[in-house]
Design a protein around this motif. Structure first.
Motif, PDB file in Angstrom:
ATOM      1  N   LYS C 124       0.842  -1.187   0.000  1.00 41.95           N
ATOM      2  CA  LYS C 124       0.000   0.000   0.000  1.00 41.95           C
ATOM      3  C   LYS C 124       0.881   1.242   0.000  1.00 41.95           C
ATOM      4  O   LYS C 124       0.644   2.186  -0.749  1.00 41.95           O
ATOM      5  CB  LYS C 124      -0.861  -0.010   1.265  1.00 41.95           C
ATOM      6  N   GLU C 128       0.984   4.126  -2.691  1.00 40.18           N
ATOM      7  CA  GLU C 128       0.696   5.496  -2.294  1.00 40.18           C
ATOM      8  C   GLU C 128       1.858   6.420  -2.662  1.00 40.18           C
ATOM      9  O   GLU C 128       1.649   7.574  -3.060  1.00 40.18           O
ATOM     10  CB  GLU C 128       0.414   5.559  -0.785  1.00 40.18           C
ATOM     11  N   VAL C 154      -6.559  14.786  -8.365  1.00 40.94           N
ATOM     12  CA  VAL C 154      -7.346  13.869  -9.189  1.00 40.94           C
ATOM     13  C   VAL C 154      -6.600  13.525 -10.477  1.00 40.94           C
ATOM     14  O   VAL C 154      -6.565  12.369 -10.907  1.00 40.94           O
ATOM     15  CB  VAL C 154      -8.727  14.489  -9.506  1.00 40.94           C
ATOM     16  N   HIS C 157      -3.789  11.109  -9.721  1.00 40.21           N
ATOM     17  CA  HIS C 157      -4.290   9.762  -9.493  1.00 40.21           C
ATOM     18  C   HIS C 157      -4.753   9.098 -10.778  1.00 40.21           C
ATOM     19  O   HIS C 157      -4.564   7.892 -10.981  1.00 40.21           O
ATOM     20  CB  HIS C 157      -5.416   9.803  -8.455  1.00 40.21           C
ATOM     21  N   LEU C 161      -3.410   5.586 -12.138  1.00 34.64           N
ATOM     22  CA  LEU C 161      -4.305   4.468 -12.410  1.00 34.64           C
ATOM     23  C   LEU C 161      -4.096   3.939 -13.818  1.00 34.64           C
ATOM     24  O   LEU C 161      -4.066   2.720 -14.055  1.00 34.64           O
ATOM     25  CB  LEU C 161      -5.765   4.914 -12.254  1.00 34.64           C
ATOM     26  N   ASN C 165      -2.343   0.274 -14.760  1.00 33.54           N
ATOM     27  CA  ASN C 165      -3.153  -0.758 -15.400  1.00 33.54           C
ATOM     28  C   ASN C 165      -2.697  -1.081 -16.825  1.00 33.54           C
ATOM     29  O   ASN C 165      -2.923  -2.189 -17.314  1.00 33.54           O
ATOM     30  CB  ASN C 165      -4.628  -0.359 -15.376  1.00 33.54           C
ATOM     31  N   ILE C 181      -2.825   5.924 -25.703  1.00 29.20           N
ATOM     32  CA  ILE C 181      -3.632   6.077 -24.500  1.00 29.20           C
ATOM     33  C   ILE C 181      -2.906   6.924 -23.469  1.00 29.20           C
ATOM     34  O   ILE C 181      -3.466   7.839 -22.862  1.00 29.20           O
ATOM     35  CB  ILE C 181      -3.972   4.689 -23.900  1.00 29.20           C
TER      36      ILE C 181
ATOM     37  N   SER D 158      -9.227   4.060 -22.314  1.00 31.09           N
ATOM     38  CA  SER D 158      -8.829   4.819 -21.134  1.00 31.09           C
ATOM     39  C   SER D 158      -9.853   4.635 -20.025  1.00 31.09           C
ATOM     40  O   SER D 158      -9.508   4.390 -18.865  1.00 31.09           O
ATOM     41  CB  SER D 158      -8.719   6.306 -21.476  1.00 31.09           C
ATOM     42  N   ALA D 160     -11.881   2.210 -19.609  1.00 31.85           N
ATOM     43  CA  ALA D 160     -11.803   0.831 -19.108  1.00 31.85           C
ATOM     44  C   ALA D 160     -10.631   0.666 -18.148  1.00 31.85           C
ATOM     45  O   ALA D 160     -10.759   0.071 -17.072  1.00 31.85           O
ATOM     46  CB  ALA D 160     -11.660  -0.136 -20.277  1.00 31.85           C
ATOM     47  N   LEU D 161      -9.506   1.222 -18.536  1.00 32.09           N
ATOM     48  CA  LEU D 161      -8.312   1.097 -17.679  1.00 32.09           C
ATOM     49  C   LEU D 161      -8.555   1.744 -16.322  1.00 32.09           C
ATOM     50  O   LEU D 161      -8.180   1.216 -15.278  1.00 32.09           O
ATOM     51  CB  LEU D 161      -7.119   1.790 -18.356  1.00 32.09           C
ATOM     52  N   ILE D 162      -9.175   2.891 -16.374  1.00 30.10           N
ATOM     53  CA  ILE D 162      -9.380   3.613 -15.117  1.00 30.10           C
ATOM     54  C   ILE D 162     -10.385   2.906 -14.227  1.00 30.10           C
ATOM     55  O   ILE D 162     -10.138   2.659 -13.045  1.00 30.10           O
ATOM     56  CB  ILE D 162      -9.846   5.067 -15.402  1.00 30.10           C
ATOM     57  N   ASP D 164     -11.346  -0.122 -14.189  1.00 40.04           N
ATOM     58  CA  ASP D 164     -10.855  -1.417 -13.716  1.00 40.04           C
ATOM     59  C   ASP D 164      -9.884  -1.248 -12.551  1.00 40.04           C
ATOM     60  O   ASP D 164      -9.974  -1.926 -11.530  1.00 40.04           O
ATOM     61  CB  ASP D 164     -10.156  -2.150 -14.876  1.00 40.04           C
ATOM     62  N   ASN D 165      -9.001  -0.304 -12.714  1.00 42.37           N
ATOM     63  CA  ASN D 165      -7.983  -0.141 -11.682  1.00 42.37           C
ATOM     64  C   ASN D 165      -8.524   0.549 -10.438  1.00 42.37           C
ATOM     65  O   ASN D 165      -7.985   0.362  -9.346  1.00 42.37           O
ATOM     66  CB  ASN D 165      -6.772   0.617 -12.236  1.00 42.37           C
ATOM     67  N   LEU D 166      -9.561   1.334 -10.595  1.00 40.42           N
ATOM     68  CA  LEU D 166     -10.186   1.919  -9.415  1.00 40.42           C
ATOM     69  C   LEU D 166     -10.583   0.801  -8.454  1.00 40.42           C
ATOM     70  O   LEU D 166     -10.386   0.891  -7.239  1.00 40.42           O
ATOM     71  CB  LEU D 166     -11.418   2.742  -9.809  1.00 40.42           C
ATOM     72  N   PHE D 169      -7.486  -0.642  -6.686  1.00 40.85           N
ATOM     73  CA  PHE D 169      -6.985   0.224  -5.612  1.00 40.85           C
ATOM     74  C   PHE D 169      -7.914   0.194  -4.407  1.00 40.85           C
ATOM     75  O   PHE D 169      -7.480   0.256  -3.261  1.00 40.85           O
ATOM     76  CB  PHE D 169      -6.807   1.660  -6.124  1.00 40.85           C
ATOM     77  N   ILE D 174      -6.680   1.784  -0.685  1.00 37.92           N
ATOM     78  CA  ILE D 174      -6.005   3.061  -0.901  1.00 37.92           C
ATOM     79  C   ILE D 174      -7.047   4.160  -1.061  1.00 37.92           C
ATOM     80  O   ILE D 174      -8.005   4.023  -1.820  1.00 37.92           O
ATOM     81  CB  ILE D 174      -5.106   2.998  -2.150  1.00 37.92           C
ATOM     82  N   MET D 176      -8.605   7.435  -2.288  1.00 41.15           N
ATOM     83  CA  MET D 176      -8.562   8.495  -3.291  1.00 41.15           C
ATOM     84  C   MET D 176      -9.996   8.916  -3.565  1.00 41.15           C
ATOM     85  O   MET D 176     -10.938   8.250  -3.147  1.00 41.15           O
ATOM     86  CB  MET D 176      -7.867   8.033  -4.576  1.00 41.15           C
ATOM     87  N   ASP D 177     -10.142   9.996  -4.279  1.00 33.74           N
ATOM     88  CA  ASP D 177     -11.481  10.477  -4.570  1.00 33.74           C
ATOM     89  C   ASP D 177     -12.023   9.742  -5.791  1.00 33.74           C
ATOM     90  O   ASP D 177     -12.076  10.268  -6.898  1.00 33.74           O
ATOM     91  CB  ASP D 177     -11.425  11.991  -4.817  1.00 33.74           C
ATOM     92  N   LYS D 180     -14.692  11.382  -8.071  1.00 33.56           N
ATOM     93  CA  LYS D 180     -14.204  12.542  -8.823  1.00 33.56           C
ATOM     94  C   LYS D 180     -13.305  12.081  -9.983  1.00 33.56           C
ATOM     95  O   LYS D 180     -13.361  12.626 -11.086  1.00 33.56           O
ATOM     96  CB  LYS D 180     -13.422  13.447  -7.869  1.00 33.56           C
ATOM     97  N   ILE D 181     -12.488  11.119  -9.695  1.00 39.13           N
ATOM     98  CA  ILE D 181     -11.602  10.618 -10.741  1.00 39.13           C
ATOM     99  C   ILE D 181     -12.406  10.083 -11.926  1.00 39.13           C
ATOM    100  O   ILE D 181     -12.119  10.360 -13.095  1.00 39.13           O
ATOM    101  CB  ILE D 181     -10.673   9.510 -10.188  1.00 39.13           C
ATOM    102  N   ASN D 188     -13.684  13.976 -19.634  1.00 43.96           N
ATOM    103  CA  ASN D 188     -12.644  14.130 -20.640  1.00 43.96           C
ATOM    104  C   ASN D 188     -13.031  13.576 -22.007  1.00 43.96           C
ATOM    105  O   ASN D 188     -12.498  14.011 -23.026  1.00 43.96           O
ATOM    106  CB  ASN D 188     -11.342  13.456 -20.184  1.00 43.96           C
ATOM    107  N   ARG D 195     -15.368  21.240 -18.616  1.00 45.02           N
ATOM    108  CA  ARG D 195     -14.020  21.689 -18.272  1.00 45.02           C
ATOM    109  C   ARG D 195     -13.637  22.954 -19.037  1.00 45.02           C
ATOM    110  O   ARG D 195     -12.744  23.688 -18.657  1.00 45.02           O
ATOM    111  CB  ARG D 195     -12.993  20.583 -18.560  1.00 45.02           C
TER     112      ARG D 195
END
Lengths: 196, 196, 196, 196
Positions: C124, C128, C154, C157, C161, C165, C181, D158, D160-162, D164-166, D169, D174, D176-177, D180-181, D188, D195
């Motif tokens: 961890k 981190e 954000v 992170h 991520l 991955n 990507i 992108s 999918a990667l995010i 999945d990895n969320l 984590f 771990i 993280m927000d 928000k992420i 995006n 934005r």
DNA sequence: GATGAATGAGCCTTCATTCAT
DNA sequence: CATGAATGAAGGCTCATTCAT
């Protein structure tokens, strides 16, 4: 005699025999298994570990090894006291003559006790119970008037020490007049014994 | 005190300590080596095998553990006989109180004797020598006229049994009036002892 | 290439290879020993237990696997920031392409972490630290004025991520336009990136 | 709720729980049997081998773990697209928060995939299907005119990667927000997102 | 449907021992 | 004198699996 013994009993018996012969540490589960004629893991079906098998043996051995198994105080009378004490004692250490594995295993435990606190406590209490047994018996003799009221405790302990060690010497095969020694010891604690 | 002990002695001493604590089989050469602070093969420089190291310990232990080391018959007189027998005996089993490794090792050997014929013979002879020692001493007492001529052998064996087992009970930490027991035992073999 | 490697290194390397192939639990000391061409107990000369060998691998793997090994913040400038971030990232996950055992072992640890609290904590903190690394880097970018000051955390992170991955997917052999990507991800966090 | 669960289901559930806790190799049939409260051979009545039990779990896990279970493309409209994508994503990885055994088991499989070609293929296809799911969804967004037509594939990957990895984590605990992420990631890929 | 009993293979580990240096 | 390096044998234990009942 024991054609169709169940596996568990066979394991226990083999363990006794082997431990008597090779000691606690010198006896492996492989040895036990091959003595019984089963595979090593089969032992684990009956005992969760070697330690628990040994514990089980410990209990078997010492559940039969208590004072009242050899000296039944309630059968002692004023008239038979000395004779009875002698014959009961003889019966006790004569068992050693037959050299049963169980008795050798007792010795293994006595020795390992010094290294395994778990056994030490139990063993100490067993031996103390033996001492107390003799004390109770002699006290009863005092009540009956066949034993002098002096030094009951010391006399009890003396008897215990002698009878216990007679067994030890027997196991080693040392020749002495076991019976006479015991008779003399008993006689020494009796009031106005024939020695005088 | 032992700043520059030679390696061999260090090995022997470590072996004693460890065997006293973990038993004969429970003590490995690795343990000894690391206790001494040398490498395992170094032990082989001094002893060709573990067995021979153990044999060596056996001899050391039992060369010091003979009757005359504790009871010097030639210092006994008509006047001091009983007192001397008592104090020598007390000195003997008091050694157990201090829990010297050597004594625990003696026990290890006694036990392993039942398994190793090699030791059994030697040990038996040592114990018999102890018995004979007491016999000789009591015979001398008879000569001096302080001990009744009856049952010398039985009395000698009784004393041996008691004093030997007093040590055993001490190791287990069982509380009894060790001194009084021994005094009574001695008194019982003395002619016209103060008990009467 | 490594003709006369010392045994310890050979053990470590074999362990890596095998764990990468069969997993932590699926790799036995026997396998390692026979891969190295030594006997099983020989491993114990170098590592006191399987667990400590594994711990050692853990440290080796993760001592090289920290943020600054891939992203050296002090080499980033206003001018090269985006480009550098891209190339450093590419360099990072391209390592996965070569499928080095070490990287698979990393994954083993990540997985076993869920079961072994000992690793969980360390792991961890490593992850981190990766997150913080990206945060620091982006903060530096804000200072340099190449990154918008909004949502630094954000964004950091998100990058972490994604890059993490990307490696995972690579190991599985899933085909995607890894570089693009990553470029897009970086571009998204840059101020006024070329996308608009 | 599950008073009279049939044995097979009980086995499967116990297997899930235990594998989540101890891993695939760390879970033995004995453990499963004793968790269910049946005998070991009973498992063989339902599954011919451990491997087939594991295969069965694999299918159960991945039959529920497909893109459309979380993102139902036909419910997406021009108006709700972004919001829906966000909430569906949140729902997806929030499941990890509750730490369901099934999800940990997914990870076990992902890892063991690297070692067992049998799973590798299946797993790869599952992940690719996830990637394609996102691609289809974004393509649909392009059709609806809410997403720029550029880089659809890269954007899908992108996301999918995010997402999945969320989950990964989260399992490690771990902080993280997460929300928000994910919101930022979605934003995006949206055309003219807030934005700007 | 399910179990009691058992097994072969294999695991991690320790031991006494060897041998070149 | 002593060690670093290594080994065969064995120990306790667990595992997936089988089979008669």
């Amino acid at each position: 005699m024991k054609k169709k013994m169940n596996t568990q009993d066979a394991i226990v018996e083999a363990a006794f025999t082997l431990i008597a012969r090779h000691g606690l540490k010198g006896t492996s589960l492989s040895m036990i298994a091959s003595e019984v004629g089963i595979s090593k893991p089969a032992i684990y079906y009956y005992f969760p570990s070697k330690e628990e098998l040994v514990d089980y043996l410990f209990h078997i051995v010492f559940d039969d090894h208590h004072f009242s198994a050899y000296f039944s105080i309630n059968e002692y009378t004023k008239e038979n006291f000395e004779k009875r004490l002698i014959t009961d004692g003889v019966r006790y250490f004569e068992e050693y003559k037959h050299n049963s594995p169980a008795l050798k295993v007792v010795h293994e435990f006595v020795l390992s006790a010094a290294q395994k606190p778990k056994y030490e406590k139990k063993l100490k209490s067993i031996m103390e119970q033996f001492l107390e047994g003799f004390e109770a018996l002699l006290s009863y003799g005092v009540e009956l008037g066949v034993i002098s009221s002096k030094n009951t405790k010391v006399n009890a302990h003396s008897l215990a020490l002698i009878i216990d060690n007679l067994g030890n010497f027997m196991i080693l095969g040392i020749e002495m007049d076991y019976k006479k020694i015991w008779e003399t010891a008993v006689s020494n604690v009796m009031k106005g014994s024939e020695r005088f």
